[in-house]
Motif scaffolding. Structure first.
Motif, mmCIF file in Angstrom:
data_model
loop_
_atom_site.group_PDB
_atom_site.id
_atom_site.type_symbol
_atom_site.label_atom_id
_atom_site.label_comp_id
_atom_site.label_asym_id
_atom_site.label_seq_id
_atom_site.Cartn_x
_atom_site.Cartn_y
_atom_site.Cartn_z
ATOM 1 N N ASP A 3 5.560 -9.085 -12.786
ATOM 2 C CA ASP A 3 5.542 -8.355 -14.051
ATOM 3 C C ASP A 3 4.441 -7.305 -13.887
ATOM 4 O O ASP A 3 3.253 -7.593 -14.051
ATOM 5 N N TYR A 4 4.832 -6.098 -13.515
ATOM 6 C CA TYR A 4 3.876 -5.051 -13.173
ATOM 7 C C TYR A 4 2.957 -4.695 -14.342
ATOM 8 O O TYR A 4 1.764 -4.459 -14.146
ATOM 9 N N THR A 5 3.510 -4.659 -15.539
ATOM 10 C CA THR A 5 2.684 -4.333 -16.701
ATOM 11 C C THR A 5 1.640 -5.413 -16.938
ATOM 12 O O THR A 5 0.474 -5.099 -17.204
ATOM 13 N N GLY A 70 -0.398 4.962 -20.072
ATOM 14 C CA GLY A 70 1.046 5.124 -20.179
ATOM 15 C C GLY A 70 1.751 3.929 -19.579
ATOM 16 O O GLY A 70 1.151 2.881 -19.340
ATOM 17 N N ALA A 71 3.013 4.104 -19.308
ATOM 18 C CA ALA A 71 3.832 3.021 -18.771
ATOM 19 C C ALA A 71 3.451 2.714 -17.324
ATOM 20 O O ALA A 71 2.973 3.581 -16.590
ATOM 21 N N VAL A 72 3.655 1.467 -16.941
ATOM 22 C CA VAL A 72 3.447 1.018 -15.569
ATOM 23 C C VAL A 72 4.790 1.080 -14.855
ATOM 24 O O VAL A 72 5.806 0.646 -15.382
ATOM 25 N N ASP A 73 4.785 1.644 -13.651
ATOM 26 C CA ASP A 73 6.002 1.793 -12.861
ATOM 27 C C ASP A 73 5.845 0.960 -11.597
ATOM 28 O O ASP A 73 4.800 1.030 -10.938
ATOM 29 N N GLY A 74 6.863 0.171 -11.257
ATOM 30 C CA GLY A 74 6.745 -0.641 -10.064
ATOM 31 C C GLY A 74 8.075 -0.943 -9.398
ATOM 32 O O GLY A 74 9.136 -0.841 -10.008
ATOM 33 N N HIS A 75 7.980 -1.298 -8.145
ATOM 34 C CA HIS A 75 9.131 -1.780 -7.380
ATOM 35 C C HIS A 75 8.594 -2.584 -6.203
ATOM 36 O O HIS A 75 7.458 -2.396 -5.764
ATOM 37 N N HIS A 76 9.415 -3.478 -5.714
ATOM 38 C CA HIS A 76 9.033 -4.374 -4.621
ATOM 39 C C HIS A 76 7.679 -5.009 -4.935
ATOM 40 O O HIS A 76 7.548 -5.671 -5.949
ATOM 41 N N ASP A 77 6.671 -4.780 -4.118
ATOM 42 C CA ASP A 77 5.350 -5.347 -4.398
ATOM 43 C C ASP A 77 4.331 -4.279 -4.797
ATOM 44 O O ASP A 77 3.135 -4.502 -4.733
#
Length: 120
Positions: A3-5, A70-77
């Protein structure tokens, strides 16, 4: 998948926790023991290094707080996000952009920070 956020929020919480014992406990829960932190101001590793680096920033910017920009953006690790430093409800004095590398669902193994706006 992390959960990146939530990871970014826990990370920001560390920067705002001024009680040294509480901050160290948060560092140990969020970061892996050999985690690294690198930004234009310094490069540290391990719980002690990260904790001391954060404590130094808190001393330098006493009375100011960090917040997500702002928003947190993520993918993979990987995740990326902006942060703001300044008095609540006012224009930020500093703005940065951090990239974190997650290990598992709830820990950070590396942080790469960039400074977009710094105080004069």
């Amino acid at each position: 998948m992390p959960d990146y956020t939530a990871l970014a929020e826990r990370y920001i919480e560390i920067w705002n926790t001024t009680d040294a014992d509480k901050r160290r406990a948060l560092v140990e829960r969020l970061f892996t023991p050999d985690a690294t932190f690198t930004d234009p101001v310094g490069s540290v590793s391990g719980w002690a290094g990260i904790d001391e680096f954060v404590g130094g920033a808190q001393a330098q910017f006493a009375g100011l707080s960090f917040r997500l920009g702002g928003a947190v953006d993520g993918h993979h690790d990987l995740a990326r996000f902006h942060w703001h430093l300044g008095p609540e409800g006012m224009e930020p004095l500093a703005i940065g952009f951090d990239v974190i590398v997650a290990e598992g669902d709830d820990r950070i193994s590396s942080v790469y920070g960039f400074l977009d706006k710094v105080p004069a």
